[in-house]
Design an enzyme around this catalytic site. Structure first.
Site, PDB file in Angstrom:
ATOM      1  N   ARG A   1       9.975   5.550  -3.165  1.00 25.46           N
ATOM      2  CA  ARG A   1      10.454   6.535  -4.167  1.00 25.46           C
ATOM      3  C   ARG A   1      11.604   6.732  -4.097  1.00 25.46           C
ATOM      4  O   ARG A   1      12.303   6.679  -2.918  1.00 25.46           O
ATOM      5  CB  ARG A   1       9.679   7.664  -4.110  1.00 25.46           C
TER       6      ARG A   1
ATOM      7  N   ARG B   1       0.757  -1.175   0.098  1.00 26.89           N
ATOM      8  CA  ARG B   1       0.030   0.085  -0.085  1.00 26.89           C
ATOM      9  C   ARG B   1       0.884   1.178  -0.006  1.00 26.89           C
ATOM     10  O   ARG B   1       0.311   2.102  -0.401  1.00 26.89           O
ATOM     11  CB  ARG B   1      -0.706   0.023   1.425  1.00 26.89           C
TER      12      ARG B   1
ATOM     13  N   ARG C   1      -0.264   5.450  16.160  1.00 26.46           N
ATOM     14  CA  ARG C   1      -0.055   6.987  15.722  1.00 26.46           C
ATOM     15  C   ARG C   1      -0.794   7.915  16.465  1.00 26.46           C
ATOM     16  O   ARG C   1      -1.746   7.697  17.228  1.00 26.46           O
ATOM     17  CB  ARG C   1      -0.466   6.984  14.052  1.00 26.46           C
TER      18      ARG C   1
ATOM     19  N   ARG D   1      -9.348  -6.764  12.826  1.00 26.85           N
ATOM     20  CA  ARG D   1      -8.698  -6.081  13.666  1.00 26.85           C
ATOM     21  C   ARG D   1      -9.156  -5.061  14.304  1.00 26.85           C
ATOM     22  O   ARG D   1      -9.963  -4.486  13.402  1.00 26.85           O
ATOM     23  CB  ARG D   1      -7.196  -5.878  12.897  1.00 26.85           C
TER      24      ARG D   1
ATOM     25  N   GLU E   1      -3.976   6.252  18.508  1.00 26.86           N
ATOM     26  CA  GLU E   1      -4.581   5.100  18.086  1.00 26.86           C
ATOM     27  C   GLU E   1      -4.081   3.767  18.461  1.00 26.86           C
ATOM     28  O   GLU E   1      -2.596   3.687  18.276  1.00 26.86           O
ATOM     29  CB  GLU E   1      -4.482   5.212  16.323  1.00 26.86           C
TER      30      GLU E   1
ATOM     31  N   TYR F   1      -9.864  -4.984   2.306  1.00 27.23           N
ATOM     32  CA  TYR F   1      -9.138  -3.836   2.960  1.00 27.23           C
ATOM     33  C   TYR F   1      -9.287  -2.589   2.019  1.00 27.23           C
ATOM     34  O   TYR F   1      -8.321  -2.424   1.223  1.00 27.23           O
ATOM     35  CB  TYR F   1      -7.695  -4.208   3.272  1.00 27.23           C
TER      36      TYR F   1
ATOM     37  N   ASP G   1      -9.882   1.160   0.403  1.00 23.45           N
ATOM     38  CA  ASP G   1      -9.911   2.515   0.578  1.00 23.45           C
ATOM     39  C   ASP G   1     -11.132   3.345   0.130  1.00 23.45           C
ATOM     40  O   ASP G   1     -11.761   2.694  -0.515  1.00 23.45           O
ATOM     41  CB  ASP G   1      -8.674   3.322  -0.320  1.00 23.45           C
TER      42      ASP G   1
END
Ligand code: UDP
Length: 372
Positions: A175, A171, A285, A253, A305, A353, A355
Site C-alpha cells: 500500500r 497474500r 516469528r 511444510r 515459531e 493454502y 485461510d
C-alpha cells in the site's frame, strides 16, 4: 447405532459440516485423531490468556455469508493485525506500506516510494514475474526483498525464493498509504473466549471420538459386511494418506512451536506478532498471545515459531502448491472424484493454502450441495 454422516477431523471444515448437517436433521458422528477438537485453530486458556496452540490465527473476511455465519458462534473483538518485522537492529511495519517505505528509504510521500520501487524494478529487468523472488522485487523493489522477504521466506519454505510460486507473496498487501493493517478484508478480529469455543458451539452435542484415526476407526467399526453404515463421509485429513499414498507422497511444510510462560513479564514485545526476517535467526516469528486480547492475563505467554522440514508422520501445516505437488494433487483429486459418498475438504483434504474464512465458505457451499 446408525449415523448419516461420519466426519473425520474436527477442524473448521469438519465442524461447519457437522453443524449444518445436524441443523438439517442428520445424525452425525465426528472422529479426530488428536486428543482435542478444533484442528489447527485450537486455542487453550493458560494464565488467563488464550494461547493459539498451532500458530497465530487472526480471523478476517470480506465474505458476508461467512461473517454472518461465524458470528452465530462467537463475538469478535476489534483486533487488527499489524505485525512488526525485525531485521538485525532495524524495525519495520508490515505489511509493506508507507511506514515501511519511509523507514527504509527516509522518504515521506507515496510519489517518492513509487519512484524508488519503479527504479529498482527496472534495474532488475523483470517484466513478467515467474516466481516469488521476481514477484516480490517487482512489487516492492530489491531493498525490501532483501531485508524483509528473502530470509523469512527461505526459512519458512526451506527453499529458494526463485523456486517458489509467486502467489504466496501476493497474500500480503502493498500500500502507498500509512496503514499497518495486514489484511484488506472488511471484517477482522479475534473470537472473544477463544477459537475452541467456536468449534464447541458448532459441534453442539454431536458425539466426538477423540484420539482415533480414520484408519483405526474403519478397522474397528466397519466390517466388510456393513459398507453402508454411513451415507456420507467427510474427510478432512491428508488426501494422499486417505489413498494409502498409492500415487506417491504429497509434500508439506511443518512447524515447531516453542512456547514459554514468562510470569514476571507483563509485556515482552509490545505486539502480538513480531517477524524475524533475517536468515540467521532460526525462527520466523514470535507470537505474544495476550496482545490478541489487548493485554489480558497474568505474566505473558510467547511462542517462537520454527519452520520445519516435513517427514511422513509429522504435522502437516502448509501444502506446497508448486507445480510438481499440484500435479500429484490433481491425480489424487481424480481418485477422490471416483470415491462414492466421500467429500474431501479443508487445508489437507483439498491440499490448499486456505485461510479460515475460505475453509468456512467451502464447507458451507459443499453443505448446500449435499442438502439440496
Ligand atoms: N512474508 C515475508 N516476510 C514477512 C512475512 C511474510 O516474506 O515478514 C512472506 C513469506 O513468503 C510468507 C508469505 O509472505 O510465506 C505469506 O505470509 P503470511 O503471513 O500470509 O503467512 P502465514 O501467516 O499463512 O504463515
Amino acid at each position: 447405532m446408525r449415523y448419516d454422516c461420519l466426519i473425520v477431523g474436527t477442524g473448521l471444515y469438519g465442524a461447519v459440516f457437522a453443524q449444518r448437517m445436524r441443523e438439517a436433521g442428520r445424525k452425525v458422528l465426528c472422529i479426530d485423531k488428536r486428543d482435542h477438537i478444533g484442528g489447527n485453530i485450537y486455542s487453550k486458556e493458560e494464565h488467563g490468556i488464550q494461547v493459539h496452540k498451532y500458530g497465530a490465527h487472526i480471523f478476517h473476511t470480506s465474505d458476508e455469508r461467512v461473517w454472518e455465519y461465524v458470528n452465530r458462534f462467537t463475538k469478535f473483538n476489534n483486533f487488527v493485525n499489524s505485525p512488526i518485522a525485525v531485521y538485525g537492529d532495524e524495525i519495520y511495519n508490515l505489511p509493506f506500506n508507507m511506514n515501511t517505505f519511509s523507514r527504509m528509504w527516509n522518504i515521506k510521500t507515496p510519489a517518492e516510494a513509487e519512484e524508488i520501487i519503479k527504479k529498482q524494478r527496472e534495474e532488475s529487468g523483470i517484466t513478467e514475474p515467474k516466481n516469488l523472488e521476481e514477484q516480490a522485487i517487482s512489487l516492492v523493489g530489491r531493498d525490501i526483498y532483501k531485508k524483509l522477504i528473502e530470509g523469512y521466506t527461505e526459512k519458512q519454505w526451506g527453499r529458494k525464493c526463485s523456486e517458489l510460486p509467486a502467489f504466496i507473496i501476493k497474500r500480503l498487501p502493498v500500500r502507498l498509504t500509512y496503514n499497518n493493517n495486514y489484511f484488506n478484508d472488511i471484517y477482522q478480529g479475534i473470537p472473544i473466549g477463544g477459537y475452541t469455543a467456536i468449534i464447541e458451539r458448532m459441534l453442539g452435542d454431536t458425539p466426538v471420538i477423540l484420539g482415533t484415526s480414520y484408519r483405526d476407526f474403519i478397522a474397528e467399526n466397519m466390517k466388510k459386511d456393513d459398507p453402508d453404515k454411513f451415507d456420507l463421509v467427510v474427510y478432512t485429513g491428508m488426501i494422499d494418506e486417505y489413498f494409502g499414498y498409492e500415487l506417491g507422497n504429497l509434500e508439506y511444510r511443518s512447524l515447531r512451536f516453542e512456547e514459554e510462560y514468562l510470569p514476571d513479564n507483563e509485556n515482552f514485545q509490545g505486539n502480538a506478532a513480531v517477524n524475524y526476517t533475517a536468515a540467521d535467526v532460526p525462527y520466523t516469528r514470535i507470537i505474544e498471545h495476550k496482545h490478541f486480547e489487548f493485554g489480558k492475563g497474568e505474566g505473558t505467554v510467547i511462542t517462537r515459531e520454527y519452520p520445519a522440514k516435513w517427514n511422513p508422520g509429522d504435522e502437516p501445516y502448509y501444502p506446497i502448491n508448486d507445480e510438481k505437488n499440484s500435479k500429484l494433487y490433481e491425480s489424487y483429486r481424480e481418485l477422490a472424484d471416483k470415491e462414492q459418498n466421500v467429500i474431501f475438504g479443508g487445508r489437507l483434504g483439498a491440499y490448499k493454502y486456505y485461510d479460515m474464512d475460505k475453509v468456512i465458505a467451502a464447507a458451507l457451499e459443499m453443505c448446500d450441495k449435499v442438502l439440496a
